[in-house]
Design an enzyme around this catalytic site. Structure first.
Site, short mmCIF file in Angstrom:
data_model
loop_
_atom_site.label_atom_id
_atom_site.label_comp_id
_atom_site.label_asym_id
_atom_site.label_seq_id
_atom_site.Cartn_x
_atom_site.Cartn_y
_atom_site.Cartn_z
N ASP A 96 1.09 -4.63 -1.47
CA ASP A 96 1.02 -5.27 -0.17
C ASP A 96 1.77 -6.57 -0.09
O ASP A 96 3.01 -6.65 0.30
CB ASP A 96 -0.69 -5.65 0.15
CG ASP A 96 -0.80 -6.12 1.49
OD1 ASP A 96 -0.07 -6.60 2.18
OD2 ASP A 96 -1.84 -6.53 1.68
N ARG A 158 -13.10 5.59 -1.69
CA ARG A 158 -11.96 6.01 -2.72
C ARG A 158 -12.03 7.51 -2.94
O ARG A 158 -10.80 7.71 -3.46
CB ARG A 158 -12.32 5.23 -4.25
CG ARG A 158 -12.03 3.76 -4.45
CD ARG A 158 -12.19 3.37 -5.63
NE ARG A 158 -12.61 1.61 -5.82
CZ ARG A 158 -11.62 0.96 -5.65
NH1 ARG A 158 -10.28 1.20 -5.29
NH2 ARG A 158 -12.05 -0.21 -5.72
P1 IMP Z 1 -1.26 -7.35 -3.35
O1 IMP Z 1 -1.20 -8.12 -4.65
O2 IMP Z 1 -1.19 -7.89 -2.32
O3 IMP Z 1 0.17 -6.51 -3.33
O4 IMP Z 1 -2.28 -6.37 -3.26
C1 IMP Z 1 -2.28 -5.03 -3.92
C2 IMP Z 1 -3.92 -4.78 -4.18
O5 IMP Z 1 -4.54 -4.84 -3.08
C3 IMP Z 1 -3.71 -3.23 -4.31
O6 IMP Z 1 -3.75 -2.95 -5.55
C4 IMP Z 1 -4.63 -2.59 -3.69
O7 IMP Z 1 -5.98 -2.60 -4.38
C5 IMP Z 1 -5.28 -3.64 -2.52
N1 IMP Z 1 -4.80 -3.24 -0.98
C6 IMP Z 1 -3.72 -3.94 -0.52
N2 IMP Z 1 -3.60 -3.23 0.91
C7 IMP Z 1 -4.47 -2.45 0.71
C8 IMP Z 1 -5.11 -1.35 1.89
O8 IMP Z 1 -4.57 -1.37 3.01
N3 IMP Z 1 -6.01 -0.50 1.50
C9 IMP Z 1 -6.59 -0.65 0.35
N4 IMP Z 1 -6.50 -1.75 -0.63
C10 IMP Z 1 -5.25 -2.42 -0.22
#
Ligand code: IMP
Ligand code: MG
Length: 166
Positions: A96, A158
């Protein structure tokens, strides 16, 4: 909830990713690190499609969030296997903001890994704030909240076999 990827679409893409990873790590000592809890299903399916003598480890990570990223990464444990002298492939459910994977790459960079690469099933559309690009990705998706196949919303969903837009 709207279906985004069916279990069949996921399975065939995961099989392709396994082939790509198998080709990329021929003859190299590879440790696949599956990030929990989100990548538990993806990781379990992916490792069975990697036709190499790999090691498998897990790491529990959370990034304090309630349907959006807070930017604070918390490790809830440590790797059980040594990193030194091995190629490391971090496997997560979704990229994300990139905060989680950027943090972990940095965290393991000085532990003597031969290389550190990242693999995600889902990659949300590029953002300017993006800190990292995935080396292996399954699907590029719109910037929407998704659930199922390991992905949760406040720990629910999940166990859904398919992926949905919430
Ligand atoms: P980042 O550190 O912002 O890249 O977020 C990554 C983590 O956020 C992932 O490992 C997911 O656990 C969670 N995450 C991000 N977007 C989503 C989503 O659309 N659905 C569920 N979990 C998400
Ligand atoms: Mg996660």
């Amino acid at each position: 909830m709207k279906l985004l990827y069916s279990r069949d679409a996921i399975a065939s893409r995961v099989a392709e990713m396994g082939k790509t990873i198998t080709a990329a790590y021929q003859g190299k000592p590879l440790t696949v690190v599956v990030l929990l809890n989100g990548a538990m299903l993806f990781g379990a399916d992916l490792i069975r499609k990697i036709e190499l003598p790999i090691h498998v480890d897990t790491l529990a990570v959370s990034s304090y969030r309630k349907d959006f990223s807070s930017g604070e990464v918390v490790l809830r444990g440590s790797l059980k296997l040594p990193v030194g002298g091995r190629h490391i492939l971090l496997v997560d459910d979704i990229l994300d903001t990139g905060t989680t994977l950027a943090y972990l790459c940095e965290r393991f960079r000085n532990d003597g890994a031969l290389s550190i690469k990242t693999c995600v099933l889902l990659d949300k559309m590029r953002k300017e704030s993006m800190q990292i690009e995935a080396d292996f990705r399954g699907f590029e998706i719109p910037d929407r909240y998704v659930i199922g196949y390991g992905l949760d919303s406040e720990e629910e969903y999940r166990n859904l076999p398919d992926i949905y837009v919430k």
